[in-house]
Write a protein that holds these residues in place. Sequence first.
Motif, PDB file in Angstrom:
ATOM      1  N   GLY A  73      -3.772 -12.174  -1.490  1.00  0.00           N
ATOM      2  CA  GLY A  73      -3.908 -13.496  -2.357  1.00  0.00           C
ATOM      3  C   GLY A  73      -3.368 -12.373  -3.975  1.00  0.00           C
ATOM      4  N   THR A  74      -3.647 -12.235  -5.324  1.00  0.00           N
ATOM      5  CA  THR A  74      -2.173 -12.166  -6.115  1.00  0.00           C
ATOM      6  C   THR A  74      -2.722 -10.719  -5.839  1.00  0.00           C
ATOM      7  OG1 THR A  74      -4.538 -12.185  -7.280  1.00  0.00           O
ATOM      8  CG2 THR A  74      -2.601 -14.224  -7.095  1.00  0.00           C
ATOM      9  N   LEU A  75      -3.078  -9.714  -5.462  1.00  0.00           N
ATOM     10  CA  LEU A  75      -4.139  -8.036  -5.458  1.00  0.00           C
ATOM     11  C   LEU A  75      -2.779  -7.400  -4.340  1.00  0.00           C
ATOM     12  CD1 LEU A  75      -7.345  -8.055  -5.008  1.00  0.00           C
ATOM     13  CD2 LEU A  75      -6.325  -8.960  -7.084  1.00  0.00           C
ATOM     14  N   ALA A  76      -2.708  -6.421  -5.010  1.00  0.00           N
ATOM     15  CA  ALA A  76      -1.402  -5.630  -3.736  1.00  0.00           C
ATOM     16  C   ALA A  76      -3.028  -4.502  -3.960  1.00  0.00           C
ATOM     17  CB  ALA A  76      -0.435  -5.320  -5.186  1.00  0.00           C
ATOM     18  N   LEU A  77      -2.437  -4.107  -2.387  1.00  0.00           N
ATOM     19  CA  LEU A  77      -3.731  -2.765  -2.035  1.00  0.00           C
ATOM     20  C   LEU A  77      -2.548  -1.893  -1.315  1.00  0.00           C
ATOM     21  CD1 LEU A  77      -5.790  -5.480  -0.444  1.00  0.00           C
ATOM     22  CD2 LEU A  77      -6.070  -5.040  -2.318  1.00  0.00           C
ATOM     23  N   ASN A  78      -3.577  -0.425  -2.003  1.00  0.00           N
ATOM     24  CA  ASN A  78      -3.206   0.555  -1.316  1.00  0.00           C
ATOM     25  C   ASN A  78      -3.710   1.462  -1.825  1.00  0.00           C
ATOM     26  OD1 ASN A  78      -1.234   3.016  -1.474  1.00  0.00           O
ATOM     27  ND2 ASN A  78       0.111   2.257  -2.647  1.00  0.00           N
ATOM     28  N   GLU A  92     -20.814   8.403   7.025  1.00  0.00           N
ATOM     29  CA  GLU A  92     -20.045   7.519   5.566  1.00  0.00           C
ATOM     30  C   GLU A  92     -18.528   7.162   5.890  1.00  0.00           C
ATOM     31  OE1 GLU A  92     -19.773   6.027   3.213  1.00  0.00           O
ATOM     32  OE2 GLU A  92     -21.910   7.019   2.489  1.00  0.00           O
ATOM     33  N   THR A  93     -18.073   6.589   5.042  1.00  0.00           N
ATOM     34  CA  THR A  93     -17.179   5.620   5.058  1.00  0.00           C
ATOM     35  C   THR A  93     -16.885   6.000   3.871  1.00  0.00           C
ATOM     36  OG1 THR A  93     -16.305   4.887   7.026  1.00  0.00           O
ATOM     37  CG2 THR A  93     -15.062   4.931   5.670  1.00  0.00           C
ATOM     38  N   PHE A  94     -15.662   6.373   3.148  1.00  0.00           N
ATOM     39  CA  PHE A  94     -14.915   7.065   1.776  1.00  0.00           C
ATOM     40  C   PHE A  94     -13.584   6.704   1.624  1.00  0.00           C
ATOM     41  CE2 PHE A  94     -16.003  10.824   2.966  1.00  0.00           C
ATOM     42  CZ  PHE A  94     -15.556  11.815   2.696  1.00  0.00           C
ATOM     43  N   ALA A  95     -12.976   5.943   0.610  1.00  0.00           N
ATOM     44  CA  ALA A  95     -11.353   5.667   1.029  1.00  0.00           C
ATOM     45  C   ALA A  95     -11.299   5.581  -0.471  1.00  0.00           C
ATOM     46  CB  ALA A  95     -11.395   4.442   1.422  1.00  0.00           C
ATOM     47  N   TYR A  96     -10.124   6.192  -1.106  1.00  0.00           N
ATOM     48  CA  TYR A  96      -9.753   5.925  -2.287  1.00  0.00           C
ATOM     49  C   TYR A  96      -8.235   5.105  -2.126  1.00  0.00           C
ATOM     50  CZ  TYR A  96      -7.958   7.442  -7.243  1.00  0.00           C
ATOM     51  OH  TYR A  96      -7.759   7.318  -8.501  1.00  0.00           O
ATOM     52  N   ILE A  97      -8.591   3.908  -3.754  1.00  0.00           N
ATOM     53  CA  ILE A  97      -8.276   2.674  -3.458  1.00  0.00           C
ATOM     54  C   ILE A  97      -7.646   2.355  -4.721  1.00  0.00           C
ATOM     55  CG2 ILE A  97      -7.557   0.039  -2.239  1.00  0.00           C
ATOM     56  CD1 ILE A  97     -10.404   0.547  -0.966  1.00  0.00           C
ATOM     57  N   GLU A  98      -6.621   2.100  -5.150  1.00  0.00           N
ATOM     58  CA  GLU A  98      -5.670   1.671  -5.648  1.00  0.00           C
ATOM     59  C   GLU A  98      -5.584  -0.707  -5.959  1.00  0.00           C
ATOM     60  OE1 GLU A  98      -3.055   5.476  -6.891  1.00  0.00           O
ATOM     61  OE2 GLU A  98      -1.595   3.375  -6.325  1.00  0.00           O
ATOM     62  N   ILE A  99      -5.665  -1.271  -6.695  1.00  0.00           N
ATOM     63  CA  ILE A  99      -5.791  -2.222  -6.351  1.00  0.00           C
ATOM     64  C   ILE A  99      -4.721  -2.721  -8.204  1.00  0.00           C
ATOM     65  CG2 ILE A  99      -6.763  -4.279  -6.348  1.00  0.00           C
ATOM     66  CD1 ILE A  99      -8.939  -3.429  -5.028  1.00  0.00           C
ATOM     67  N   ASP A 100      -4.157  -2.865  -7.919  1.00  0.00           N
ATOM     68  CA  ASP A 100      -3.352  -4.275  -8.665  1.00  0.00           C
ATOM     69  C   ASP A 100      -3.320  -6.108  -8.707  1.00  0.00           C
ATOM     70  OD1 ASP A 100      -2.695  -2.147  -9.642  1.00  0.00           O
ATOM     71  OD2 ASP A 100      -0.625  -1.969  -8.725  1.00  0.00           O
ATOM     72  N   ASP A 101      -3.716  -6.542 -10.014  1.00  0.00           N
ATOM     73  CA  ASP A 101      -3.486  -8.093  -9.695  1.00  0.00           C
ATOM     74  C   ASP A 101      -1.871  -8.035 -10.109  1.00  0.00           C
ATOM     75  OD1 ASP A 101      -3.883 -10.750  -9.832  1.00  0.00           O
ATOM     76  OD2 ASP A 101      -5.311 -10.778 -11.080  1.00  0.00           O
ATOM     77  N   GLY A 106       5.837 -11.232 -12.026  1.00  0.00           N
ATOM     78  CA  GLY A 106       5.954  -9.748 -10.618  1.00  0.00           C
ATOM     79  C   GLY A 106       5.258  -8.854 -12.183  1.00  0.00           C
ATOM     80  N   THR A 107       5.021  -9.207 -13.307  1.00  0.00           N
ATOM     81  CA  THR A 107       4.092  -7.488 -14.399  1.00  0.00           C
ATOM     82  C   THR A 107       2.966  -7.732 -13.207  1.00  0.00           C
ATOM     83  OG1 THR A 107       2.511  -9.618 -15.100  1.00  0.00           O
ATOM     84  CG2 THR A 107       5.227  -8.823 -15.552  1.00  0.00           C
ATOM     85  N   ARG A 108       2.655  -6.091 -13.224  1.00  0.00           N
ATOM     86  CA  ARG A 108       1.199  -5.679 -12.886  1.00  0.00           C
ATOM     87  C   ARG A 108       0.386  -5.644 -13.005  1.00  0.00           C
ATOM     88  NH1 ARG A 108       1.541  -3.146  -7.130  1.00  0.00           N
ATOM     89  NH2 ARG A 108       3.964  -4.176  -5.808  1.00  0.00           N
ATOM     90  N   GLU A 109      -1.118  -5.933 -13.394  1.00  0.00           N
ATOM     91  CA  GLU A 109      -2.156  -5.071 -14.244  1.00  0.00           C
ATOM     92  C   GLU A 109      -3.243  -4.322 -13.034  1.00  0.00           C
ATOM     93  OE1 GLU A 109      -5.946  -6.622 -16.347  1.00  0.00           O
ATOM     94  OE2 GLU A 109      -4.184  -8.345 -15.992  1.00  0.00           O
ATOM     95  N   ARG A 110      -3.293  -3.003 -13.341  1.00  0.00           N
ATOM     96  CA  ARG A 110      -4.444  -2.436 -11.854  1.00  0.00           C
ATOM     97  C   ARG A 110      -5.371  -2.970 -12.240  1.00  0.00           C
ATOM     98  NH1 ARG A 110      -2.869   2.542  -9.838  1.00  0.00           N
ATOM     99  NH2 ARG A 110      -1.801   1.530  -9.154  1.00  0.00           N
TER     100      ARG A 110
END
Length: 150
Positions: A73-78, A92-101, A106-110
């Motif tokens: 959608g409008t989310l950018a996942l890293n 157990e599974t764990f992940a460090y994620i950064e998500i921007d809207d 084109g502006t991003r909001e974390r």
Amino acid sequence: MAAKRNSFAARLVALSLTACASIPAFAVQSTLEQGAEAQGNIHHSTVVLRALDKITARITEIELPVGEEGHFGTLALNVRYCRTRPPIEPPETFAYIEIDDIKRGGTRERVFEGWMVASSPALNALEHPVYDIWVMSCKTDSPEAQGDSR
């Protein structure tokens, strides 16, 4: 057996505290990589995420290589980090994620930055009016696929 439970509890508390702390991603990643190697955690190159669009009720599984950006959608996942426990320990599974809207223009909001744990998706969840994202598992590319570059 009690020692294993204490070790498990200590790691879970440390992971929870790290998830809530506002430490830069690169510092968390390098520190936890060193600790994870010592604890026998397994590093993976791909994370499997499940995404829900609350408007259309569409559920999508996303396989995203660690360090690369993906979109839903409008989310950018890293994803910066994805680990699982060794097979002899409770899964157990764990992940460090950064998500921007990504907004108009084109502006991003974390909207999210932190740890997601597969067994406890509500522990540190993305709070977004339209989308939900949670971690399912980590995967490693097969050696045949990596070495097949003729």
